[in-house]
Design a protein around this motif. Structure first.
Motif, PDB file in Angstrom:
ATOM      1  N   LEU A  40       2.486 -38.208  -5.493  1.00 22.09           N
ATOM      2  CA  LEU A  40       2.674 -39.556  -4.970  1.00 22.09           C
ATOM      3  C   LEU A  40       2.312 -40.529  -6.088  1.00 22.09           C
ATOM      4  O   LEU A  40       1.150 -40.690  -6.444  1.00 22.09           O
ATOM      5  N   HIS A  41       3.297 -41.189  -6.649  1.00 20.63           N
ATOM      6  CA  HIS A  41       3.071 -42.033  -7.820  1.00 20.63           C
ATOM      7  C   HIS A  41       2.462 -43.369  -7.419  1.00 20.63           C
ATOM      8  O   HIS A  41       2.935 -44.032  -6.479  1.00 20.63           O
ATOM      9  N   ALA A  42       1.427 -43.773  -8.136  1.00 18.42           N
ATOM     10  CA  ALA A  42       0.750 -45.058  -7.924  1.00 18.42           C
ATOM     11  C   ALA A  42       0.280 -45.213  -6.486  1.00 18.42           C
ATOM     12  O   ALA A  42       0.138 -46.332  -5.979  1.00 18.42           O
ATOM     13  N   GLY A  43       0.073 -44.077  -5.798  1.00 16.28           N
ATOM     14  CA  GLY A  43      -0.434 -44.103  -4.433  1.00 16.28           C
ATOM     15  C   GLY A  43       0.556 -44.604  -3.415  1.00 16.28           C
ATOM     16  O   GLY A  43       0.170 -44.966  -2.296  1.00 16.28           O
ATOM     17  N   ALA A  44       1.844 -44.627  -3.775  1.00 18.53           N
ATOM     18  CA  ALA A  44       2.843 -45.167  -2.852  1.00 18.53           C
ATOM     19  C   ALA A  44       4.044 -44.236  -2.779  1.00 18.53           C
ATOM     20  O   ALA A  44       4.363 -43.526  -3.740  1.00 18.53           O
ATOM     21  N   VAL A  45       4.716 -44.243  -1.632  1.00 21.01           N
ATOM     22  CA  VAL A  45       5.921 -43.435  -1.455  1.00 21.01           C
ATOM     23  C   VAL A  45       7.039 -44.021  -2.312  1.00 21.01           C
ATOM     24  O   VAL A  45       7.225 -45.246  -2.353  1.00 21.01           O
ATOM     25  N   SER A  46       7.763 -43.160  -2.990  1.00 22.41           N
ATOM     26  CA  SER A  46       8.823 -43.607  -3.890  1.00 22.41           C
ATOM     27  C   SER A  46      10.173 -43.118  -3.401  1.00 22.41           C
ATOM     28  O   SER A  46      10.285 -42.085  -2.726  1.00 22.41           O
ATOM     29  N   GLY A  47      11.187 -43.855  -3.819  1.00 21.50           N
ATOM     30  CA  GLY A  47      12.537 -43.430  -3.501  1.00 21.50           C
ATOM     31  C   GLY A  47      13.098 -42.484  -4.545  1.00 21.50           C
ATOM     32  O   GLY A  47      14.051 -41.748  -4.286  1.00 21.50           O
ATOM     33  N   GLY A  48      12.536 -42.463  -5.737  1.00 21.48           N
ATOM     34  CA  GLY A  48      12.987 -41.598  -6.826  1.00 21.48           C
ATOM     35  C   GLY A  48      12.197 -41.921  -8.083  1.00 21.48           C
ATOM     36  O   GLY A  48      11.437 -42.900  -8.130  1.00 21.48           O
ATOM     37  N   SER A  49      12.351 -41.109  -9.107  1.00 23.51           N
ATOM     38  CA  SER A  49      11.597 -41.332 -10.341  1.00 23.51           C
ATOM     39  C   SER A  49      12.386 -40.854 -11.545  1.00 23.51           C
ATOM     40  O   SER A  49      13.224 -39.957 -11.440  1.00 23.51           O
ATOM     41  N   VAL A  50      12.113 -41.478 -12.676  1.00 24.61           N
ATOM     42  CA  VAL A  50      12.599 -40.991 -13.971  1.00 24.61           C
ATOM     43  C   VAL A  50      11.383 -40.884 -14.897  1.00 24.61           C
ATOM     44  O   VAL A  50      10.373 -41.569 -14.701  1.00 24.61           O
ATOM     45  N   TRP A  51      11.503 -40.020 -15.942  1.00 22.82           N
ATOM     46  CA  TRP A  51      10.333 -39.645 -16.735  1.00 22.82           C
ATOM     47  C   TRP A  51      10.506 -39.956 -18.223  1.00 22.82           C
ATOM     48  O   TRP A  51      11.597 -39.810 -18.784  1.00 22.82           O
ATOM     49  N   TYR A  52       9.382 -40.346 -18.842  1.00 18.73           N
ATOM     50  CA  TYR A  52       9.309 -40.586 -20.283  1.00 18.73           C
ATOM     51  C   TYR A  52       8.057 -39.886 -20.820  1.00 18.73           C
ATOM     52  O   TYR A  52       7.108 -39.613 -20.072  1.00 18.73           O
ATOM     53  N   LYS A  53       8.073 -39.632 -22.124  1.00 19.61           N
ATOM     54  CA  LYS A  53       6.954 -38.927 -22.760  1.00 19.61           C
ATOM     55  C   LYS A  53       6.586 -39.643 -24.055  1.00 19.61           C
ATOM     56  O   LYS A  53       7.462 -39.992 -24.855  1.00 19.61           O
ATOM     57  N   TRP A  54       5.284 -39.864 -24.263  1.00 10.18           N
ATOM     58  CA  TRP A  54       4.796 -40.529 -25.482  1.00 10.18           C
ATOM     59  C   TRP A  54       3.595 -39.758 -26.003  1.00 10.18           C
ATOM     60  O   TRP A  54       2.753 -39.295 -25.217  1.00 10.18           O
ATOM     61  N   GLY A  55       3.504 -39.609 -27.323  1.00  8.10           N
ATOM     62  CA  GLY A  55       2.437 -38.815 -27.914  1.00  8.10           C
ATOM     63  C   GLY A  55       1.348 -39.663 -28.541  1.00  8.10           C
ATOM     64  O   GLY A  55       1.630 -40.641 -29.242  1.00  8.10           O
ATOM     65  N   ALA A  56       0.104 -39.276 -28.307  1.00 10.59           N
ATOM     66  CA  ALA A  56      -1.050 -39.945 -28.907  1.00 10.59           C
ATOM     67  C   ALA A  56      -1.673 -39.007 -29.933  1.00 10.59           C
ATOM     68  O   ALA A  56      -2.177 -37.941 -29.575  1.00 10.59           O
ATOM     69  N   PHE A  57      -1.641 -39.390 -31.201  1.00  6.26           N
ATOM     70  CA  PHE A  57      -2.231 -38.581 -32.264  1.00  6.26           C
ATOM     71  C   PHE A  57      -3.412 -39.293 -32.920  1.00  6.26           C
ATOM     72  O   PHE A  57      -3.949 -38.835 -33.916  1.00  6.26           O
ATOM     73  N   SER A  58      -3.781 -40.423 -32.325  1.00  7.30           N
ATOM     74  CA  SER A  58      -4.978 -41.156 -32.723  1.00  7.30           C
ATOM     75  C   SER A  58      -5.459 -41.903 -31.491  1.00  7.30           C
ATOM     76  O   SER A  58      -4.836 -41.848 -30.424  1.00  7.30           O
ATOM     77  N   GLY A  59      -6.570 -42.619 -31.619  1.00  2.61           N
ATOM     78  CA  GLY A  59      -7.175 -43.249 -30.458  1.00  2.61           C
ATOM     79  C   GLY A  59      -6.635 -44.635 -30.170  1.00  2.61           C
ATOM     80  O   GLY A  59      -5.593 -45.051 -30.677  1.00  2.61           O
ATOM     81  N   GLY A  60      -7.371 -45.365 -29.331  1.00  4.37           N
ATOM     82  CA  GLY A  60      -6.960 -46.702 -28.944  1.00  4.37           C
ATOM     83  C   GLY A  60      -6.445 -46.725 -27.520  1.00  4.37           C
ATOM     84  O   GLY A  60      -6.844 -45.915 -26.672  1.00  4.37           O
ATOM     85  N   SER A  61      -5.541 -47.633 -27.249  1.00  2.47           N
ATOM     86  CA  SER A  61      -4.986 -47.772 -25.900  1.00  2.47           C
ATOM     87  C   SER A  61      -3.479 -47.945 -25.960  1.00  2.47           C
ATOM     88  O   SER A  61      -2.920 -48.383 -26.972  1.00  2.47           O
ATOM     89  N   LEU A  62      -2.822 -47.598 -24.844  1.00  2.00           N
ATOM     90  CA  LEU A  62      -1.375 -47.747 -24.707  1.00  2.00           C
ATOM     91  C   LEU A  62      -1.115 -48.634 -23.498  1.00  2.00           C
ATOM     92  O   LEU A  62      -1.562 -48.332 -22.382  1.00  2.00           O
ATOM     93  N   THR A  63      -0.411 -49.740 -23.729  1.00  2.00           N
ATOM     94  CA  THR A  63      -0.058 -50.662 -22.654  1.00  2.00           C
ATOM     95  C   THR A  63       1.410 -50.487 -22.311  1.00  2.00           C
ATOM     96  O   THR A  63       2.268 -50.469 -23.205  1.00  2.00           O
TER      97      THR A  63
END
Length: 667
Positions: A40-63
């Motif tokens: 259950l994404h973001a705690g809510a019922v969804s009608g569908g989803s698509v997916w992405y992937k991002w790699g972290a090879f160092s620290g910090g934050s991702l917005t």
């Protein structure tokens, strides 16, 4: 949401890879579905989803910010906890019903991003992302200037070898461009990949059950029109700390094969001896090309500087050889002279002689295949070391003595295949006896598919002249010598040449056989060179004294040093590499002795009673003519310059003046 064709990134396993520190990607949820077991994404019922992937090879934050055009998109972020990608190995880390989320990054991780839509709503959206390094952090991969080296080699592979099984070569003979280079992390933060057996970024190869990282570097070969003719992306064998570049970096390596990464201030080295670390150019025509090496070609790693991720060098693919080399047979061995030397050769089309036995004594599976020969007559009694470092293929090296019956199989003295495990050049050491001839035979590693062949570099007593006390003696008005500075060093008490720190200093001692100008030249050395000339012996009794020399450099970096030498005087010649460069050098010298001309003065009266004086000397030499009546007091009367062998001066003193004396004083 039901209906419509499935989207390319509708399922978790098909997540679309997004890269870089900042970017945006257009997408749509129209036609998306939910998979069985999808959370259950973001705690809510969804009608569908698509997916992405991002790699972290160092620290910090991702917005992250997902903005729908007809609805409020939702975003949910998960960290992959294992090398397997399924819903049981996802850990939720952030979400937002308003399409925004910020993730505190764990280096070495893969983050899966689900963009969802409310039930019965869907449509286009834009996903934007931005990586913010930690304060004082950031990474920077940089290819070290001058570290890229490449050469063309011929190799034979059996169908069971990993290069064939993994698809980077074919069974039989292959022509390859082997590449060595080094890359440094010049950022303030480590690059972290993690344990390859558990990393979401690791791949396995068919040959062996091992995990590797792919996509961290690429080789591209371009022709004169800049068209790509060959390309390869070898996997990393071990992305690890090999040596320190920044003296302020951590003192000991932090990363290795079991836990991979690159510490800030450390260097990762990629030797060409690693399996599949080459470009296969078997089908590429001979000619001149440009080889480009690129690190992080897919921009997986967010860097503070992306401008230093590539390097280009020219490379020539020579036409395939059509006949054996000149030193293919023992009887035609290339003669090596001196106590220190480096000589070349090529074994790609080398053959074996009738009856030639294996040169790998005790290694029964290595029959001879591409042997070439060298002969050396020892100029001294003592230890000698011979190696093939700098050759571009896996060599085997044997030393033989004179064959009593003149056959190809002389008495065996010693043999070496690899100097150490995984280091594929050969090195042997043995006691030599002055005046004794020795034969060095270089063959290729052979596991049954045929010996390897390529460019040979044979080093005799490599860097044996890396101190003043071991300076190599040079003799005569002119000559040449060669060697390698690779294992030489510049000691703390040794001089810097031309104000450059260098780092690989070797020495030569030359005694001038005559007086006159001499020039030392390092053309064509394989690296940018420095030269210095010194008097003295370099010890406490006679410290080094710089000799005034005119040092110049060619456009290619070869150094030339010219100075006026005095007959019988010994000089020390120092050779180093600019900015730490090292490799094979060539050193030539040529002296033009001063012309010795006898100076003679003659005098006679001409028909008019004047005194005609002639002085012999060097062309262009000027003399002051002086006169005396008592050989005590002298007075100048004129000057004369040598033209066509003599200087002429006519003194108009009348004959009645009585006796006179003359002398010529050279200027």
């Amino acid at each position: 949401m039901a209906g419509g064709a499935a989207l390319p990134n509708d399922n978790l396993a098909d997540a679309l890879l997004i890269t870089g520190g900042q970017g945006s990607q257009a997408g749509t949820t129209l036609g998306s579905r939910l998979e069985p077991g999808e959370p259950l994404h973001a705690g809510a019922v969804s009608g569908g989803s698509v997916w992405y992937k991002w790699g972290a090879f160092s620290g910090g934050s991702l917005t992250l910010q997902a903005t729908g055009t007809r609805y409020t998109a939702r975003v949910a972020v998960y960290r992959q906890t294992d090398s397997r990608l399924d819903y049981t190995h996802l850990a939720p880390v952030a979400s937002g019903l308003n399409g925004a989320a910020t993730v505190a990054l764990q280096p070495g991780s893969a983050y899966l991003i689900a963009i969802t839509c409310p039930v019965q709503t869907s449509g286009p959206f834009t996903l934007a992302w931005k990586h913010t390094p930690p304060a004082g952090g950031g990474v920077d991969l940089a290819i070290l200037p001058g570290s890229v080296h490449a050469s063309v080699v011929t190799k034979n592979f059996d169908r069971t070898e990993c290069e064939v099984v993994n698809g980077c070569a074919t069974a039989g003979t292959n022509r390859l461009i082997q590449v060595d280079f080094e890359v440094a992390n010049r950022g303030a933060e480590d690059i972290y990949m993690g344990n390859p057996t558990r990393s979401p970024w690791a791949v396995t190869l068919p040959c062996v059950v091992e995990f590797h990282f792919r996509g961290l570097h690429r080789y591209v070969l371009r022709d004169a029109r800049n068209a790509i003719v060959a390309m390869a992306e070898p996997v990393e064998h071990c992305f690890e700390d090999n040596r320190r570049e920044n003296p302020n970096a951590i003192a000991s390596p932090r990363y290795n094969c079991a836990d991979q990464g690159l510490s800030a201030g450390w260097i990762y080295s990629l030797p060409s001896s690693l399996p599949c670390h080459f470009l296969n150019v078997s089908d590429v025509p001979s000619g001149s090309y440009t080889l480009e090496v690129i690190v992080d070609p897919w921009n997986y790693i967010d860097e503070t500087d992306e401008s230093n991720n590539s390097a280009k060098i020219p490379i020539v693919i020579e036409p395939e050889c059509t006949g054996p080399p000149p030193n293919d047979n023992r009887a035609a061995a290339t003669v090596v002279t001196g106590a220190i030397a480096t000589v070349g050769g090529n074994s790609e089309c080398a053959t074996i002689e009738a009856g030639e036995k294996a040169h790998s004594h005790g290694v029964s599976f290595m029959p001879p295949g591409r042997s070439i020969w060298y002969q050396w007559i020892a100029p001294y009694t003592g230890d000698v070391t011979v190696d093939t470092e700098g050759s571009n293929y896996d060599t085997a090296l044997e030393v033989q003595t004179a064959s009593p019956d003149g056959s190809v199989n002389g008495p065996y003295l010693t043999f070496n295949d690899d100097v150490s495990p995984g280091v594929h050049f050969s090195r042997i050491a043995f006691p030599a006896v002055v005046g004794t001839p020795y034969w060095f035979v270089v063959d290729g590693y052979n596991v049954g598919a045929g010996s390897e062949g390529g460019r040979v570099q044979l080093n005799l007593n490599a860097a044996g002249n890396d101190s003043v006390t071991n300076a190599q003696v040079l003799v005569g008005l002119e000559g040449t010598t060669s060697g390698t500075t690779l294992h030489a060093a510049r000691g703390e008490s040794e001089p810097m040449l031309e104000g450059n720190p260098g780092g690989h200093l070797v020495w030569f001692r030359w005694t001038a056989p005559a007086s006159g100008p001499v020039q030392f030249d390092t053309e064509p050395s394989a690296f940018k060179t420095l030269l210095g000339v010194f008097g003295g012996s370099g010890d406490s009794q006679a410290p080094l004294v710089p000799v005034v020399a005119d040092v110049t450099h060619s456009l290619a970096g070869a150094a030339r040093a010219g100075f006026a030498a005095s007959s019988g005087q010994s000089y020390l010649i120092a050779l180093d590499g600019r900015d730490g460069a090292a490799g094979v050098y060539a050193l030539a010298w040529h002296q033009v002795p001063d012309v010795v001309v006898e100076v003679r003065l003659t005098a006679r009266r001409d028909a008019e009673g004047r005194v005609r004086l002639e002085v012999t000397g060097k062309p262009g030499q000027a003399f002051s003519i002086e006169r005396s009546s008592d050989l005590k007091s002298w007075a100048p009367v004129g000057t004369a310059t040598v033209v066509e062998g003599a200087a002429v001066y006519v003194d108009g003193i009348p004959a009645a003046a009585g006796q006179g004396f003359y002398r010529a004083v050279g200027n």
